[in-house]
Write an enzyme that holds these catalytic residues in place. Structure first.
Site, mmCIF file in Angstrom:
data_model
loop_
_atom_site.group_PDB
_atom_site.id
_atom_site.type_symbol
_atom_site.label_atom_id
_atom_site.label_comp_id
_atom_site.label_asym_id
_atom_site.label_seq_id
_atom_site.Cartn_x
_atom_site.Cartn_y
_atom_site.Cartn_z
ATOM 1 N N LYS A 53 -34.611 -4.782 16.155
ATOM 2 C CA LYS A 53 -34.632 -6.248 16.238
ATOM 3 C C LYS A 53 -35.631 -6.706 17.304
ATOM 4 O O LYS A 53 -36.420 -7.628 17.077
ATOM 5 C CB LYS A 53 -33.224 -6.771 16.570
ATOM 6 C CG LYS A 53 -32.278 -6.675 15.380
ATOM 7 C CD LYS A 53 -30.827 -6.864 15.746
ATOM 8 C CE LYS A 53 -29.936 -6.611 14.516
ATOM 9 N NZ LYS A 53 -28.511 -6.630 14.786
ATOM 10 N N GLN A 97 -24.642 -7.482 19.886
ATOM 11 C CA GLN A 97 -24.523 -6.409 18.903
ATOM 12 C C GLN A 97 -23.069 -5.933 18.809
ATOM 13 O O GLN A 97 -22.453 -5.595 19.821
ATOM 14 C CB GLN A 97 -25.444 -5.234 19.301
ATOM 15 C CG GLN A 97 -25.514 -4.147 18.269
ATOM 16 C CD GLN A 97 -26.168 -4.593 16.948
ATOM 17 O OE1 GLN A 97 -27.186 -5.283 16.948
ATOM 18 N NE2 GLN A 97 -25.565 -4.229 15.831
ATOM 19 N N ASP A 120 -26.768 -15.362 14.462
ATOM 20 C CA ASP A 120 -26.047 -14.516 13.501
ATOM 21 C C ASP A 120 -25.179 -15.374 12.576
ATOM 22 O O ASP A 120 -24.751 -14.914 11.515
ATOM 23 C CB ASP A 120 -25.126 -13.536 14.255
ATOM 24 C CG ASP A 120 -25.718 -12.131 14.348
ATOM 25 O OD1 ASP A 120 -26.611 -11.820 13.529
ATOM 26 O OD2 ASP A 120 -25.281 -11.374 15.218
#
Ligand code: NAP
Length: 284
Positions: A53, A97, A120
């Site tokens: 990422k 994460q 997200d």
């Protein structure tokens, strides 16, 4: 019939080129888009995801910071760090994460992220916005799948769509996006009695279970579109999806491979969401 492949790498390349143009335009106006990726602990799979990422950000002109903490980090320390990122004008997207170590309540952590930086799309405010048809951020994996349908001209209005899996991260938002696009949606899960009964009537099938061979050729209507979100390892340790690819590709009209299908799209849509967050912040 051999299905046409939906190439996630090729589509990602096109979409990332657009991201780079938008990032450059924002940077020229003094608003370089910024993503903070927070990693707690040393889960090897998470380390790979996070590194990919951060690299994708750098390759496309986004500013990116990776904040690493030991697995012993206290929950209140993580919440304090998120509060700092929420207040940082150089950061437009915050990604924590998952999974987090067991002593940290991941729900609490996600709820601490400012909804306008929740790239997200997991915060309840964003999940609610999606459910009411006014999404601020679409969760990256299902958003990437929607881009695949769009790129290949796969019509969803009136289509019968089956999503296998009902997680908050993939299955449920996938079903909502399909519904928003006018599909008639069925969600299957581990308690569904006969998945094949549903999939055999489907024009579009999205498999997102983390179980190999959950979808086999006899469960697919000829010409259907099959999207494989799953990421598993076979006996040889090779990455594979949820779908029996070799069998299903002989029946389906379109199919995504694993690797090279949905995986690269997820990171691409994270970049897109971060750009959208930065563009909104620049307008405000
Ligand atoms: P998850 O939270 O474990 O959810 C799995 C879902 O599959 C659950 O809803 C579960 O049903 C259902 N399921 C499990 N076994 C089943 C069975 N035998 N029959 C029918 N349904 C079954 O997983 P997730 O986060 O949604 O991820 C799903 C898969 O996608 C994983 O392989 C993950 O690694 C992969 N993934 C890939 C990407 C990507 O970028 N390609 C992104 C995210 C996730 P119940 O709810 O009834 O338990």
């Amino acid at each position: 019939m051999t299905a046409q492949l939906i190439d996630g790498n090729a589509l990602s390349k096109t979409l990332r080129a657009d991201v780079a143009v938008r990032a450059a335009a924002l940077t020229a106006r003094g608003h370089q888009p910024g993503l903070a990726v927070v990693l707690v602990g040393d889960n090897p799979a998470s380390e790979v995801y996070v590194r990919n990422k951060v690299k994708a950000c750098h390759d496309n002109g986004l500013h990116s910071v990776m904040d690493r903490f030991p697995a012993t980090l206290a929950e209140h320390e993580l919440l304090a760090h998120i509060a700092k990122l929420n207040a940082d004008p150089a950061i437009h997207g915050i990604l924590v994460q998952l999974p987090l170590p067991a002593h940290i309540d991941s729900h609490k952590v996600i709820e601490a992220i400012a909804p306008e930086k929740d790239v997200d799309g997991f915060h309840v405010a964003n999940a609610g916005a999606l459910m009411t048809g006014k999404p601020l951020f679409r969760p990256c994996t299902p958003y990437g799948v929607m881009k695949m349908f769009e790129a290949h001209g796969i019509g969803l209005q009136g289509a019968n769509a089956v999503v296998i899996g009902r997680s908050n991260i993939v299955g449920k938002p996938m079903a909502l996006l399909l519904l928003e696009a006018g599909a008639t949606v069925t969600i299957c899960h581990s308690k569904t009695r006969d998945i094949g009964h549903h999939t055999r009537a489907a024009d579009v099938i999205v498999a997102a279970t983390g179980r190999r061979n959950i979808l086999t050729a006899d469960m697919v209507k000829p010409g259907a579109t099959v999207i494989d979100v799953g990421m598993n390892r076979n006996e040889e340790g090779k990455l594979c999806g949820d779908v029996d690819f070799a069998g299903v590709r002989e029946v389906a009209g379109y199919i995504t491979p694993v690797p090279g299908g949905v995986g690269p799209m997820t990171i691409t849509m994270l970049l897109v969401n971060t750009i959208e967050a930065a563009e909104r912040a620049a307008q405000a």
